[in-house]
Structure formats: structure tokens, C-alpha cells
Design a protein around this motif. Structure first.
Motif, PDB file in Angstrom:
ATOM      1  N   LEU A   1       0.831  -1.200   0.000  1.00  0.00           N
ATOM      2  CA  LEU A   1       0.000   0.000   0.000  1.00  0.00           C
ATOM      3  C   LEU A   1       0.867   1.253   0.000  1.00  0.00           C
ATOM      4  N   MET A   2       1.947   1.240   0.772  1.00  0.00           N
ATOM      5  CA  MET A   2       2.811   2.418   0.829  1.00  0.00           C
ATOM      6  C   MET A   2       3.481   2.678  -0.515  1.00  0.00           C
ATOM      7  N   ASP A   3       3.846   1.631  -1.226  1.00  0.00           N
ATOM      8  CA  ASP A   3       4.410   1.822  -2.564  1.00  0.00           C
ATOM      9  C   ASP A   3       3.412   2.533  -3.464  1.00  0.00           C
ATOM     10  N   GLU A   4       2.150   2.134  -3.380  1.00  0.00           N
ATOM     11  CA  GLU A   4       1.112   2.759  -4.198  1.00  0.00           C
ATOM     12  C   GLU A   4       0.860   4.192  -3.753  1.00  0.00           C
ATOM     13  N   PHE A   5       0.872   4.391  -2.447  1.00  0.00           N
ATOM     14  CA  PHE A   5       0.625   5.731  -1.894  1.00  0.00           C
ATOM     15  C   PHE A   5       1.699   6.709  -2.352  1.00  0.00           C
ATOM     16  N   LYS A   6       2.941   6.241  -2.411  1.00  0.00           N
ATOM     17  CA  LYS A   6       4.061   7.107  -2.776  1.00  0.00           C
ATOM     18  C   LYS A   6       4.066   7.489  -4.251  1.00  0.00           C
ATOM     19  N   ARG A   7       3.220   6.872  -5.041  1.00  0.00           N
ATOM     20  CA  ARG A   7       3.101   7.272  -6.443  1.00  0.00           C
ATOM     21  C   ARG A   7       2.422   8.637  -6.566  1.00  0.00           C
ATOM     22  N   THR A   8       1.823   9.090  -5.451  1.00  0.00           N
ATOM     23  CA  THR A   8       1.120  10.391  -5.382  1.00  0.00           C
ATOM     24  C   THR A   8       0.099  10.532  -6.506  1.00  0.00           C
ATOM     25  N   GLY A   9      -0.623   9.467  -6.736  1.00  0.00           N
ATOM     26  CA  GLY A   9      -1.646   9.475  -7.768  1.00  0.00           C
ATOM     27  C   GLY A   9      -3.036   9.336  -7.185  1.00  0.00           C
ATOM     28  N   PRO A  10      -3.959   8.684  -7.910  1.00  0.00           N
ATOM     29  CA  PRO A  10      -5.354   8.563  -7.472  1.00  0.00           C
ATOM     30  C   PRO A  10      -5.522   7.853  -6.133  1.00  0.00           C
ATOM     31  N   VAL A  11      -4.683   6.859  -5.837  1.00  0.00           N
ATOM     32  CA  VAL A  11      -4.818   6.145  -4.564  1.00  0.00           C
ATOM     33  C   VAL A  11      -4.576   7.091  -3.399  1.00  0.00           C
ATOM     34  N   LEU A  12      -3.554   7.911  -3.495  1.00  0.00           N
ATOM     35  CA  LEU A  12      -3.264   8.876  -2.432  1.00  0.00           C
ATOM     36  C   LEU A  12      -4.451   9.790  -2.191  1.00  0.00           C
ATOM     37  N   ARG A  13      -5.001  10.350  -3.254  1.00  0.00           N
ATOM     38  CA  ARG A  13      -6.120  11.291  -3.096  1.00  0.00           C
ATOM     39  C   ARG A  13      -7.347  10.604  -2.511  1.00  0.00           C
ATOM     40  N   LEU A  14      -7.610   9.381  -2.965  1.00  0.00           N
ATOM     41  CA  LEU A  14      -8.762   8.651  -2.454  1.00  0.00           C
ATOM     42  C   LEU A  14      -8.621   8.342  -0.969  1.00  0.00           C
ATOM     43  N   LEU A  15      -7.452   7.866  -0.557  1.00  0.00           N
ATOM     44  CA  LEU A  15      -7.253   7.483   0.839  1.00  0.00           C
ATOM     45  C   LEU A  15      -7.235   8.692   1.764  1.00  0.00           C
ATOM     46  N   LEU A  16      -6.720   9.821   1.294  1.00  0.00           N
ATOM     47  CA  LEU A  16      -6.731  11.021   2.131  1.00  0.00           C
ATOM     48  C   LEU A  16      -8.152  11.531   2.338  1.00  0.00           C
ATOM     49  N   ARG A  17      -8.975  11.445   1.309  1.00  0.00           N
ATOM     50  CA  ARG A  17     -10.364  11.878   1.477  1.00  0.00           C
ATOM     51  C   ARG A  17     -11.115  10.929   2.406  1.00  0.00           C
ATOM     52  N   TYR A  18     -10.841   9.626   2.296  1.00  0.00           N
ATOM     53  CA  TYR A  18     -11.468   8.694   3.230  1.00  0.00           C
ATOM     54  C   TYR A  18     -11.010   8.980   4.657  1.00  0.00           C
ATOM     55  N   THR A  19      -9.730   9.298   4.815  1.00  0.00           N
ATOM     56  CA  THR A  19      -9.208   9.618   6.143  1.00  0.00           C
ATOM     57  C   THR A  19      -9.940  10.813   6.745  1.00  0.00           C
ATOM     58  N   GLN A  20     -10.220  11.829   5.935  1.00  0.00           N
ATOM     59  CA  GLN A  20     -10.967  12.974   6.447  1.00  0.00           C
ATOM     60  C   GLN A  20     -12.353  12.558   6.911  1.00  0.00           C
ATOM     61  N   ALA A  21     -13.002  11.672   6.155  1.00  0.00           N
ATOM     62  CA  ALA A  21     -14.318  11.184   6.558  1.00  0.00           C
ATOM     63  C   ALA A  21     -14.239  10.404   7.871  1.00  0.00           C
ATOM     64  N   LEU A  22     -13.183   9.610   8.045  1.00  0.00           N
ATOM     65  CA  LEU A  22     -13.016   8.835   9.271  1.00  0.00           C
ATOM     66  C   LEU A  22     -12.765   9.758  10.466  1.00  0.00           C
ATOM     67  N   ILE A  23     -11.983  10.807  10.259  1.00  0.00           N
ATOM     68  CA  ILE A  23     -11.742  11.778  11.329  1.00  0.00           C
ATOM     69  C   ILE A  23     -13.047  12.463  11.724  1.00  0.00           C
TER      70      ILE A  23
END
Length: 243
Positions: free
Chosen positions: A115-137
């Protein structure tokens, strides 16, 4: 092994996995491992190293904060709308909460490094997971406010509705003891609140099972916390594509 997209279990049953673009999904899919998530299983403990992230499909996982005296209460729940393990890409590598399966079922797990390898691509996965994180917060913050300012009956309605949102039917297999532990209250309080909801015809309770027979009634009784969290999740993920 590569998930069977045509079988009973499908990664696309998890909304975050379903929202991935084809290129990102195709990279991760062969590494997704279908697992059984039995009731009561602890996926990770407070402060523990997280070797996997989890994407529930039919299971629901409760994030609990555990006090020094052994008491605990739920700070958030995660079902097919989300994932467990956000501390990995937020830079913390561990969390003070415990993740325990509240409703048994299935899900997929993925190695943390992948997952971290995908996250570090700074592409769609990063944006999706950060928005989900905001919803979880948002869910965590609203849960704290709800537990402080709203009645136990309203808290129970909120919890029942969130649980129903993550299940295909209207029946929950759970005890009053487990609900009390989740809400951080005494069992007697849960029994009294559930009895009132049953008397009003909103739910039907028998030992270890709760059936919601009037969802609209629960929605009319619940506090605003349910709507706030639900709207925020929809707002943040409204433009993602579902496969």
C-alpha cells in the motif's frame, strides 16, 4: 492469489477498492488476500506494528480506545465503505486504538509495504485514501461529541443505523454486553434503551439478535450526528468512480 471477481466474494464489495481506477486496481488486485474476519478477532492492538491494511466487505470492525483500567469505547467503525490502517500513510506507523471485529464476515488484506508503494506514487490512490481519512476523522469527532451531549437512546439509534448501512439486511447478531462495551456505557443502560425502542415498534430484540423493523422510526429519533457523518462520507467520495 488473484481475487475471483465473479465469485461470492469480490474486492469490489469494498467501496474504496471499487473506486480505484483500473490501472491502480490491476496492480493491487493480485496481492489482495481474502480472509475470514470472525466476531471478536483483534486485527491489531494499541501501539502494535501494522503489517497489513484491511478492506472489509461483509465484516464490520470497531476501533476502540482502551483505558488503563480496562474500560473501552468505540471511537469509529469501519465496514465496506472503508479500510483499516490509515496510520501507515499518515506517518504514525501505529495507533493508540484497538481494532476488533464487531460483526463477523469477510474482507481483504494487503501488505502494508504494498500500500505504501502505491501511496508514494502520489496518484489517485493517495487522493482517495486522504479523502477517506478525512471522513473517518469526522466520524471520530462526531462520535466524541455525541457521547458527550446526546442521550443513550440517541447514541444507540446512531450506532444501529451506521451498522445497518454496512449490512445487506436488517438483522444484527450482537448482545447487549457488546453494545455496552462499544458505547462505553453500562449494560443496564443499553437494555433499557433497547426496551424503549422495542416498545415503540422500531426494533425487535431476542437474545443475541436485533431486527430493525422501522428504520424510518430510528431515523426520526436519532441525533444529527448520524446525518453529519453520512453526508461527509458521501461528499468526500461523491466523484469517485465505482467499478
Amino acid at each position: 492469489m488473484t481475487p475471483d471477481l465473479s465469485g461470492t466474494h469480490n474486492p469490489n464489495q469494498n467501496h474504496l477498492l471499487a473506486a480505484l481506477l483500473d490501472a491502480e486496481f490491476d496492480r493491487l488486485a493480485p496481492q489482495l488476500e481474502l480472509i475470514t474476519m470472525p466476531l471478536g478477532e483483534v486485527l491489531y492492538e494499541s501501539g502494535g506494528k501494522q503489517r497489513h491494511v484491511y478492506f472489509p466487505t461483509t465484516a464490520i470492525v470497531s476501533l476502540h480506545y482502551v483505558l488503563e483500567n480496562g474500560g473501552s469505547s468505540e471511537i469509529a467503525g469501519v465496514g465496506n465503505e472503508g479500510m483499516l490502517g490509515i496510520s501507515l500513510f499518515m506517518g504514525g506507523n501505529s495507533t493508540p486504538s484497538r481494532a476488533v471485529v464487531q460483526t463477523g464476515g469477510h474482507g481483504y488484506r494487503l501488505g502494508s509495504a504494498l500500500l505504501m508503494d502505491e501511496f508514494k506514487r502520489t496518484g489517485p490512490v493517495l487522493r482517495l485514501l486522504l479523502r477517506y481519512t478525512q471522513a473517518l476523522i469526522t466520524q471520530m469527532a462526531q462520535t466524541a461529541a455525541c457521547n458527550r451531549h446526546h442521550s443513550l437512546s440517541q447514541q444507540l439509534c446512531r450506532w444501529l443505523l451506521f451498522t445497518l448501512d454496512r449490512l445487506p439486511g436488517n438483522e444484527l447478531t450482537i448482545t447487549h454486553d457488546l453494545i455496552a462495551s462499544t458505547l462505553g456505557v453500562r449494560r443496564e443502560g443499553v437494555s433499557e434503551a433497547a426496551s424503549h425502542l422495542q416498545t415503540q415498534g422500531f426494533i425487535r430484540y431476542r437474545r443475541g439478535h436485533i431486527t430493525v423493523v422501522d428504520r424510518a422510526g430510528l431515523e426520526g429519533r436519532v441525533c444529527e450526528c448520524y446525518g453529519v457523518v453520512k453526508k461527509e462520507l458521501a461528499r468526500l467520495l461523491c466523484d469517485v468512480r465505482q467499478r
